[in-house]
Write an enzyme that holds these catalytic residues in place. Structure first.
Site, PDB file in Angstrom:
ATOM      1  N   ARG A 519       0.846  -1.195   0.000  1.00 35.35           N
ATOM      2  CA  ARG A 519       0.000   0.000   0.000  1.00 35.35           C
ATOM      3  C   ARG A 519       0.886   1.251   0.000  1.00 35.35           C
ATOM      4  O   ARG A 519       1.651   1.452   0.936  1.00 35.35           O
ATOM      5  CB  ARG A 519      -0.808  -0.045   1.281  1.00 35.35           C
ATOM      6  CG  ARG A 519      -2.216   0.343   1.361  1.00 35.35           C
ATOM      7  CD  ARG A 519      -2.940   0.908   0.252  1.00 35.35           C
ATOM      8  NE  ARG A 519      -3.588   2.101   0.778  1.00 35.35           N
ATOM      9  CZ  ARG A 519      -4.726   2.057   1.460  1.00 35.35           C
ATOM     10  NH1 ARG A 519      -5.376   0.936   1.669  1.00 35.35           N
ATOM     11  NH2 ARG A 519      -5.233   3.164   1.939  1.00 35.35           N
ATOM     12  N   TRP A 565      -1.602  14.145   6.664  1.00 42.03           N
ATOM     13  CA  TRP A 565      -1.475  13.251   5.519  1.00 42.03           C
ATOM     14  C   TRP A 565      -0.877  13.943   4.301  1.00 42.03           C
ATOM     15  O   TRP A 565      -0.999  13.483   3.179  1.00 42.03           O
ATOM     16  CB  TRP A 565      -2.836  12.599   5.216  1.00 42.03           C
ATOM     17  CG  TRP A 565      -3.253  11.649   6.311  1.00 42.03           C
ATOM     18  CD1 TRP A 565      -2.472  11.245   7.365  1.00 42.03           C
ATOM     19  CD2 TRP A 565      -4.519  11.001   6.489  1.00 42.03           C
ATOM     20  NE1 TRP A 565      -3.185  10.391   8.188  1.00 42.03           N
ATOM     21  CE2 TRP A 565      -4.436  10.223   7.671  1.00 42.03           C
ATOM     22  CE3 TRP A 565      -5.716  10.996   5.764  1.00 42.03           C
ATOM     23  CZ2 TRP A 565      -5.508   9.455   8.153  1.00 42.03           C
ATOM     24  CZ3 TRP A 565      -6.780  10.232   6.242  1.00 42.03           C
ATOM     25  CH2 TRP A 565      -6.668   9.467   7.422  1.00 42.03           C
ATOM     26  N   HIS A 698     -14.739  -2.710   8.398  1.00 42.23           N
ATOM     27  CA  HIS A 698     -13.593  -3.310   7.709  1.00 42.23           C
ATOM     28  C   HIS A 698     -13.791  -4.787   7.434  1.00 42.23           C
ATOM     29  O   HIS A 698     -13.003  -5.404   6.746  1.00 42.23           O
ATOM     30  CB  HIS A 698     -12.329  -3.100   8.546  1.00 42.23           C
ATOM     31  CG  HIS A 698     -12.081  -1.647   8.816  1.00 42.23           C
ATOM     32  ND1 HIS A 698     -12.445  -1.046   9.995  1.00 42.23           N
ATOM     33  CD2 HIS A 698     -11.573  -0.674   8.036  1.00 42.23           C
ATOM     34  CE1 HIS A 698     -12.141   0.244   9.934  1.00 42.23           C
ATOM     35  NE2 HIS A 698     -11.614   0.497   8.757  1.00 42.23           N
TER      36      HIS A 698
HETATM   37  N1  GLN Z   1     -16.249  10.721   5.946  1.00 43.26           N
HETATM   38  C1  GLN Z   1     -15.232   9.788   5.664  1.00 43.26           C
HETATM   39  C2  GLN Z   1     -15.838   8.523   5.055  1.00 43.26           C
HETATM   40  O1  GLN Z   1     -16.873   8.138   5.459  1.00 43.26           O
HETATM   41  C3  GLN Z   1     -14.448   9.414   6.887  1.00 43.26           C
HETATM   42  C4  GLN Z   1     -13.308   8.506   6.574  1.00 43.26           C
HETATM   43  C5  GLN Z   1     -12.399   8.218   7.735  1.00 43.26           C
HETATM   44  O2  GLN Z   1     -12.751   8.354   8.872  1.00 43.26           O
HETATM   45  N2  GLN Z   1     -11.189   7.773   7.500  1.00 43.26           N
HETATM   46  O3  GLN Z   1     -15.263   7.895   4.207  1.00 43.26           O
END
Ligand code: GLN
Ligand code: ZN
Length: 761
Positions: A519, A565, A698
């Site tokens: 990744r 990021w 996930h």
């Molecule tokens: N609003 C974003 C989503 O739902 C939040 C993503 C995240 O928390 N990494 O994708």
């Protein structure tokens, strides 16, 4: 003679060859030997690139198929029992299994490598664990380089960093009980190097920048004394990076190692102390070229450091080096063919950093006059950067100066806001919502790619996205969710999406950096003062809201996550850059409100990641991070409900800061820990509303109503029931519609059941 080195070089290949080969191997498309061959080509290219640039000390074993900590676990034979090695050597299949797991064998855990965005595989420790050399990798790579005519300095992770960063998987023992057996294998590793005629070995001990207790300090002394006694003659270059050694600097000066590397980019202030403590015979490797960022080095500054060293101890024992491994920067700026020339002239990626190191080494060796041309060019570069109107925008500076304390606070206290919001929004108890994104189906991604490449016209693209938004709204209404989202079909990545619309941000075509395994990420570059030329999200959200009576949440990425990021400019404090981002987001928040949006979510999944390695710096960071969130969120009326979202589950040590953010509603990851993290919220008496995620996005398995009700029943035992929201753990963009619909239907049912049931704290 002064020498030059880098502590490690990116291994992904100029065109992400390693990713492609690795993933093909996982799919069974290529054989192990094909993957090995690709890896050899990358290593050879890396060695030759460094050699041709004139680097005198080149490392080996900085290559990895997945991660260097995992490589260490394999080298030391620290294989968790569930991957039963039965004395056999670990082949690539097993190696990747440890990293990635299977349904039946969970992968080893992964976590962030210090304060980088690189993730390492966490070593697992068991009581009475045995270690033994179980891999030949560092030795064979050394020989491979030697065969190619390059005598390298192999690199391994040091025993204390390895031990301190691992996780105890059983109770009733101390990690230090493993030190002795661990040192024994390390000794064997070092001994093998010696047998192979290795002269110097690089041992990375970044743990030396952490606060160490006396046991850890003693262990450092024991370890390196043991090595110098047991493997005499093999020279150790002990490296530290990512920060100052603080009080460990006196510890390090007692370690019997002939070479020491210090990070003078992150911690230039440790120079004078280092010079007074280190014996003149110690080879000092000076990290003066930034391995963590993409900016060109300012030669005059780097030379100031180097010349102080030369003055105090001569140049014989000096190595000019990168601050840390170059793993954390993209590979080659020359591949950026589309970049604005001025910006490009300010940047330096791994390959360009090699030249910088060599130039600096030359300046030290033969004096500044030997590189006059380079120095003059470098000065011009910094002058144009300092004077650029794209970098310094007067109006942005003015606005920052004029922030008033009131800008950091909502008009009324939460109690009052909550009452007003309840009157206005009229939501049921246990309101249901989601975190923002809905499944990004292949057609959405294909449309975005076509739009980007110019194949799809803007109006066609927008029409398509609006269809997706309409579809998401209809589906949510059908499922019966209370607070809707537009689904984020138009967003590729939550940071890139905003960066692309803001001034002061730039993007690379090929600036990939390894995040973990195969990744890679392509972080934006924040090079200048941040401005918002136009509204960013309002049209989409307004459109979504026009389709339904129910409230639709506006959806933004928060300032700290955008900062974390990205590659951040290094000519001003990070906090200042964050405040600039906060101000433009504040405008967006206000524009959403003006467009009739009643709720606005500001995602901050990266707040925790930004915590400095040294605890003593936490408060300073948390203070400005929270201020930036409040600056973003506080410009709205009391009735407008501000949400935030975080997707991690450790809150104990930062709960005060989370409360200080004063979001009306926070949604967090909670299902994997079975709501245990709510204890932190209970103990602290967290006052505002909270949506503990009731299912793990996930995992592809669909949770049942009962699963989610059980979690909610746990939640009502620790939180006031009227403050609880019902939502998944995170966004749903990686999931499919079918599973999502089933899960959300069950979630809505669970919320309804909770409304009936009277259990509470
Ligand atoms: N609003 C974003 C989503 O739902 C939040 C993503 C995240 O928390 N990494 O994708
Ligand atoms: Zn999340």
């Amino acid at each position: 003679m002064a020498q030059s080195s880098v502590l490690g070089y990116p291994r992904i290949g100029p065109n992400r060859e390693l990713k492609k080969a690795t993933e093909s191997f996982w799919k069974g498309e290529i054989k192990e030997s094909d993957l090995e061959q690709k890896a050899r080509e990358i290593r050879l290219l890396n060695w030759n690139t460094q050699k041709n640039a004139g680097i005198s000390i080149i490392s080996s074993n900085d290559f990895s198929f997945y991660d260097q900590m995992l490589d260490m676990s394999v080298l030391l034979g620290a294989i968790p029992p569930r991957f039963a090695a039965d004395g056999k050597s670990i082949d690539l299949h097993k190696y990747f299994l440890m990293a990635r797991g299977l349904q039946s064998v969970p992968a080893m855990e992964m976590t962030k490598w210090f304060d980088t965005n690189y993730h390492y595989i966490v070593p697992e420790f068991y009581k009475n664990q045995k270690f033994r050399i179980s891999s030949n990798k560092p030795f064979s790579e050394y020989e491979e380089a030697k065969a190619a005519g390059i005598k390298t300095r192999p690199v391994i992770i040091g025993p204390l960093t390895y031990l301190l960063l691992g996780k105890l998987k059983e109770s009733g023992f101390s990690r230090f009980s493993l030190l002795e057996p661990l040192l024994e294998v390390y000794k064997e590793v070092l001994f093998k190097f010696k047998q192979l005629d290795v002269e110097w070995v690089q041992i990375d001990e970044p743990a030396l920048i952490m606060n160490l207790n006396s046991e850890a300090k003693q262990a450092f002394l024991d370890a390196y004394r043991y090595f110098s006694e047991k493997v005499p003659g093999l020279k150790i270059m002990l490296t530290t990076y990512f920060g100052p050694l603080s009080d460990n600097i006196s510890l390090i000066s007692q370690l019997p190692v002939p070479g020491l590397h210090l990070d003078f980019v992150r911690a230039p202030e440790q120079l004078s102390k280092a010079l007074s403590l280190l014996p003149k015979s110690t080879v000092l490797s000076a990290g003066v070229v930034d391995g963590r960022n993409i900016w060109k080095s300012e030669f005059s500054k780097a030379l100031e450091v180097l010349e102080v060293i030369v003055k105090s101890r001569g140049k014989e024992n000096l190595i000019v080096s990168s601050s840390c491994s170059l793993l954390h920067v993209p590979l080659d700026l020359d591949l950026e063919t589309n970049m604005e020339p001025d910006l490009k002239s300010w940047l330096s990626f791994a390959k360009q950093k090699l030249r910088e190191i060599v130039t600096l080494q030359k300046a030290v060796e033969h004096g500044r006059q030997s590189v006059l041309k380079e120095l003059a060019e470098n000065e011009t570069v910094f002058k144009t950067r300092r004077e650029s109107k794209k970098v310094f925008v007067q109006s942005v500076r003015e606005r920052l100066k004029n922030i008033s304390p009131a800008d950091y606070s909502r008009k009324s206290l939460f109690r009052i806001r909550q009452k007003l919001q309840r009157e206005k929004l009229k939501l049921p108890s246990f309101p249901t919502t989601t975190i923002g994104s809905f499944p990004q189906t292949p057609d959405v991604r294909a449309a975005r790619a076509k739009y980007k490449s110019g194949e799809l016209a803007k109006d066609m693209y927008e029409k398509l996205m609006k269809e997706k938004i309409k579809d998401a709204i209809n589906r949510q209404n059908e499922i019966g969710i209370d607070v809707l989202v537009h689904g984020e079909p138009e967003r590729n990545d939550m940071v890139e999406y905003f960066g692309e619309m803001l001034d002061g941000f730039a993007f690379t075509k090929n600036g990939w950096v390894q995040s973990y395994g195969s990744r890679y990420v392509k972080p934006p570059i924040i090079f200048g003062d941040v401005q918002r030329p136009r509204k960013m999200t309002v049209e989409w959200i307004k459109y979504a809201q026009s389709l339904t009576e129910k409230p639709v949440k506006g959806m933004l990425t928060g300032p700290i996550t955008i900062l974390q990021w990205s590659f951040v400019r290094n000519d001003q404090d990070r906090s200042l850059t964050a405040r600039q981002i906060a101000l433009v987001l504040r405008d967006e928040v206000q524009d959403l409100e003006a467009a009739g949006i009643k709720m606005i979510q500001i995602d901050e999944p990266a707040i925790r990641e930004g915590l400095p390695v040294q605890k003593s710096e936490w408060q300073t960071y948390l203070k400005w991070a929270v201020e930036c969130f409040r600056l973003t969120s506080s410009g709205v009326k009391d009735e407008t409900q501000i949400h935030t979202h975080m997707c991690y589950s450790e809150f104990n040590d930062i709960i005060e800061a989370i409360a200080e953010m004063d979001a009306d509603v926070i949604s967090i990851e909670a299902s994997r820990s079975q709501m245990e993290l709510l204890d932190a919220f209970k103990a602290f008496k967290y006052p505002n509303e909270i949506g503990p995620g009731v299912y793990d996005v996930h995992s592809p398995s669909v949770p049942t109503q009962e699963d989610m009700e059980n979690l909610l029943k746990k939640a009502v035992k620790v939180l006031p029931r009227e403050n609880i929201w019902v939502n998944p753990d995170c966004g749903l963009k990686t999931r499919g519609w079918e599973e999502t619909t089933m899960a959300l239907k069950a979630m809505v049912q669970a919320a309804k059941a909770m409304r009936e049931c009277k259990v509470s704290v």
